[in-house]
Design a protein around this motif. Structure first.
Motif, mmCIF file in Angstrom:
data_model
loop_
_atom_site.group_PDB
_atom_site.id
_atom_site.type_symbol
_atom_site.label_atom_id
_atom_site.label_comp_id
_atom_site.label_asym_id
_atom_site.label_seq_id
_atom_site.Cartn_x
_atom_site.Cartn_y
_atom_site.Cartn_z
ATOM 1 N N ASN A 1 -13.935 6.405 6.297
ATOM 2 C CA ASN A 1 -12.769 6.054 6.860
ATOM 3 C C ASN A 1 -11.882 7.463 6.712
ATOM 4 O O ASN A 1 -10.664 7.353 6.530
ATOM 5 C CB ASN A 1 -12.215 4.994 5.823
ATOM 6 C CG ASN A 1 -11.025 4.371 6.357
ATOM 7 O OD1 ASN A 1 -10.863 4.327 7.431
ATOM 8 N ND2 ASN A 1 -10.183 3.691 5.363
ATOM 9 N N VAL B 1 -16.692 2.423 1.372
ATOM 10 C CA VAL B 1 -15.826 3.176 2.072
ATOM 11 C C VAL B 1 -16.082 4.538 1.509
ATOM 12 O O VAL B 1 -16.063 4.957 0.247
ATOM 13 C CB VAL B 1 -14.455 2.747 1.775
ATOM 14 C CG1 VAL B 1 -13.650 3.928 2.556
ATOM 15 C CG2 VAL B 1 -14.462 1.264 2.556
ATOM 16 N N SER C 1 -7.848 6.826 6.830
ATOM 17 C CA SER C 1 -7.272 6.795 5.315
ATOM 18 C C SER C 1 -7.010 5.126 5.282
ATOM 19 O O SER C 1 -6.854 4.464 6.269
ATOM 20 C CB SER C 1 -6.096 7.592 5.068
ATOM 21 O OG SER C 1 -4.990 6.948 5.394
ATOM 22 N N PRO C 2 -6.751 4.754 4.037
ATOM 23 C CA PRO C 2 -6.566 3.277 3.708
ATOM 24 C C PRO C 2 -5.093 3.027 4.212
ATOM 25 O O PRO C 2 -5.000 1.650 4.321
ATOM 26 C CB PRO C 2 -6.882 3.236 2.177
ATOM 27 C CG PRO C 2 -6.460 4.590 1.611
ATOM 28 C CD PRO C 2 -6.953 5.444 2.676
ATOM 29 N N ILE D 1 0.822 -1.141 0.092
ATOM 30 C CA ILE D 1 -0.009 0.138 0.031
ATOM 31 C C ILE D 1 0.868 1.133 -0.085
ATOM 32 O O ILE D 1 0.425 2.359 -0.571
ATOM 33 C CB ILE D 1 -0.926 0.022 1.247
ATOM 34 C CG1 ILE D 1 -2.065 1.140 1.086
ATOM 35 C CG2 ILE D 1 -0.260 0.384 2.763
ATOM 36 C CD1 ILE D 1 -3.150 0.900 2.069
ATOM 37 N N LEU E 1 -5.669 1.333 -3.237
ATOM 38 C CA LEU E 1 -5.473 1.750 -2.033
ATOM 39 C C LEU E 1 -6.383 1.110 -1.192
ATOM 40 O O LEU E 1 -6.353 0.442 0.025
ATOM 41 C CB LEU E 1 -5.701 3.282 -1.627
ATOM 42 C CG LEU E 1 -4.405 3.931 -2.172
ATOM 43 C CD1 LEU E 1 -4.516 5.434 -1.938
ATOM 44 C CD2 LEU E 1 -3.112 3.456 -1.543
ATOM 45 N N GLU E 2 -7.830 1.201 -1.478
ATOM 46 C CA GLU E 2 -9.037 0.580 -0.676
ATOM 47 C C GLU E 2 -9.216 -1.076 -0.890
ATOM 48 O O GLU E 2 -10.179 -1.574 -0.373
ATOM 49 C CB GLU E 2 -10.265 1.408 -0.530
ATOM 50 C CG GLU E 2 -10.122 2.669 0.104
ATOM 51 C CD GLU E 2 -10.079 2.485 1.713
ATOM 52 O OE1 GLU E 2 -10.177 1.441 2.061
ATOM 53 O OE2 GLU E 2 -10.240 3.463 2.239
ATOM 54 N N GLU E 3 -8.650 -1.396 -1.951
ATOM 55 C CA GLU E 3 -8.915 -2.765 -2.516
ATOM 56 C C GLU E 3 -10.399 -3.113 -3.125
ATOM 57 O O GLU E 3 -11.154 -3.810 -2.720
ATOM 58 C CB GLU E 3 -8.366 -3.798 -1.549
ATOM 59 C CG GLU E 3 -6.895 -3.866 -1.476
ATOM 60 C CD GLU E 3 -6.263 -4.951 -0.676
ATOM 61 O OE1 GLU E 3 -6.829 -5.753 -1.270
ATOM 62 O OE2 GLU E 3 -5.305 -4.822 -0.310
ATOM 63 N N GLN F 1 -6.395 1.927 7.555
ATOM 64 C CA GLN F 1 -7.606 1.063 7.856
ATOM 65 C C GLN F 1 -8.319 0.782 6.404
ATOM 66 O O GLN F 1 -8.492 1.760 5.738
ATOM 67 C CB GLN F 1 -8.722 1.454 8.871
ATOM 68 C CG GLN F 1 -9.886 0.587 9.072
ATOM 69 C CD GLN F 1 -11.013 1.397 10.151
ATOM 70 O OE1 GLN F 1 -10.637 1.051 11.324
ATOM 71 N NE2 GLN F 1 -11.593 2.403 9.598
ATOM 72 N N GLN F 2 -8.708 -0.400 6.280
ATOM 73 C CA GLN F 2 -9.288 -0.797 4.904
ATOM 74 C C GLN F 2 -10.552 -1.492 5.172
ATOM 75 O O GLN F 2 -10.825 -2.797 5.372
ATOM 76 C CB GLN F 2 -8.416 -1.839 4.258
ATOM 77 C CG GLN F 2 -7.032 -1.016 3.577
ATOM 78 C CD GLN F 2 -6.048 -2.016 3.049
ATOM 79 O OE1 GLN F 2 -5.614 -2.791 3.664
ATOM 80 N NE2 GLN F 2 -5.671 -1.630 1.657
#
Length: 412
Positions: free
Chosen positions: A175, A193, A179-180, A6, A65-67, A183-184
């Protein structure tokens, strides 16, 4: 190549993706409209409200980034909230936390009450019976904000998502505070998100924006249609700036978290601090959950000043580095009074229910030298202590003058 770390994905957001001239830094496409190749033969882009190359680069970065599977970049964080709400009908129920951001709370309350856009149920996810409260509400959408603003309360995302599956409900997680990088939520089971890109993603307090990232591509397609229809999409320049900000997200957050941890350690020792709110503290009620679902505790913290409300103006006036302003997540340290600033749209009853006390102060810790930040806060506490000392001295003098007055001897 295997999935990128990431930190690498953030550092290379938009880098070397120019199809026209192979520019390393992503180009800025300011054009509002695009030429058709021929009659009834539009190209990849025709009008920037609908699609813009620079905005699409930001969306691609956020997806990685957040997948997620799809992302829509909006012109403000609040428009991102409005966009997600398009998934609801008047017969649907939205569940929100009792302590969400004041602007979100205002939106939810007014759309449900004045427009009857949906039914609204407020749940305290910190109570032991939160799952029963949610189950009884029979929601179509569950809105989470963790850590919460401004009390940094933690909600177990995975537990809520597991319950939501049994109720055929979608879960959206704001979030913004982490931020990613830290936390995701999609990996924990969330469906959507949401971010105010104004905050940590951009990180420089110079643009306003939002984003919605979806786990399901179909949901993303539906929301993209609504974003175009309602005119909620972000401009090219703001998207360009947010992309630039994301490339320094990881190192910014690392330093901000280091500074925040030192400031929290300082605050818990202060006699003029009644309580500190920070999930990194081992006695924080959500500490264990935060350790499981977060990759760090963030750079936001709040505390209650152990003084009269009248002391607040003296505390803020004594500060040189912490800037009294709304917003958060920038490289500069900010301080605010939620009750009269970020959460002013909540009435006194709602603020009390959310746990906002009159002397609650919120800090967004920046990248300045930690010793300077602590010294700045010391100035604020010194000003309050001096004020309290003067008040105590004056009270003692008043009492002494009363006892020395022969006409008042009967009172003593």
């Amino acid at each position: 190549m295997s999935k990128r770390h990431i930190a690498t994905a953030a550092a290379r957001a938009g880098i070397a993706k120019d199809p026209a001239y192979a520019a390393v830094t992503p180009p800025l496409y300011l054009s509002s409209t695009y030429e058709l190749t021929a009659f009834q033969q539009p190209g990849a882009y025709d009008y920037s409200r609908t699609g813009n190359p620079t905005r699409d680069l930001l969306a691609e970065a956020l997806i990685e980034l957040e997948e997620g599977a799809a992302a829509i970049v909006t012109n403000t964080g609040m428009s991102a909230c409005v966009l997600v709400l398009q998934l609801l009908t008047a017969n649907d129920t939205l569940v929100i936390p009792h302590d969400c951001y004041g602007g979100s709370y205002r939106l939810f309350i007014n759309l449900s009450q004045k427009k009857q856009a949906f039914k609204l149920v407020i749940v305290n996810f910190q109570q032991s019976d939160w799952s029963e409260q949610v189950r009884l509400a029979k929601p179509a959408l569950i809105w989470l904000e963790t850590p919460s603003n401004p009390l940094l309360q933690i909600t177990d995302i995975q537990a809520v998502c597991q319950l939501a599956q049994t109720l055929a409900a979608k879960v959206v997680v704001d979030n913004t505070f982490l931020s990613p990088i830290l936390q995701q939520p999609l990996l924990l089971g969330a469906d959507i998100v949401l971010h105010s890109t104004t905050k940590y993603l951009n990180g420089h307090s110079d643009v306003v924006g939002g984003a919605v990232i979806c786990a399901d591509e179909q949901v993303g397609t539906e929301l993209a249609w609504w974003a175009n229809c309602l005119g909620l999409t972000a401009g090219a320049f703001d998207s360009y700036m947010a992309l630039r900000g994301i490339r320094t997200l990881k190192p910014r957050l690392q330093l901000q978290q280091q500074n925040a941890a030192k400031i929290v350690a300082f605050l818990v020792q202060q006699p003029l601090v009644a309580k500190v709110y920070y999930p990194g503290l081992v006695d924080h009620p959500g500490h264990g959950i935060a350790c499981r679902q977060q990759q760090g505790f963030g750079a936001m913290c709040s505390f209650e000043l152990a003084a009269e409300v009248s002391s607040l103006s003296h505390f803020f006036a004594a500060l040189d580095i912490f800037t009294l302003a709304q917003s958060l997540g920038g490289v500069e340290s900010l301080i605010c009074h939620p009750g009269t600033m970020t959460h002013a749209s909540m009435d006194a009853t709602a603020q009390a229910a959310a746990g906002l006390t009159p002397t609650l102060i919120r800090l967004s810790v920046g990248i300045e030298q930690d010793s300077d930040l602590i010294a700045d806060l010391e100035q604020g506490f010194a000003a309050v202590a001096k004020l309290n000392g003067l008040a105590t001295t004056q009270a003692a003098q008043n009492n002494e003058s009363l006892t020395l007055n022969p006409a008042l001897n009967v009172l003593w």
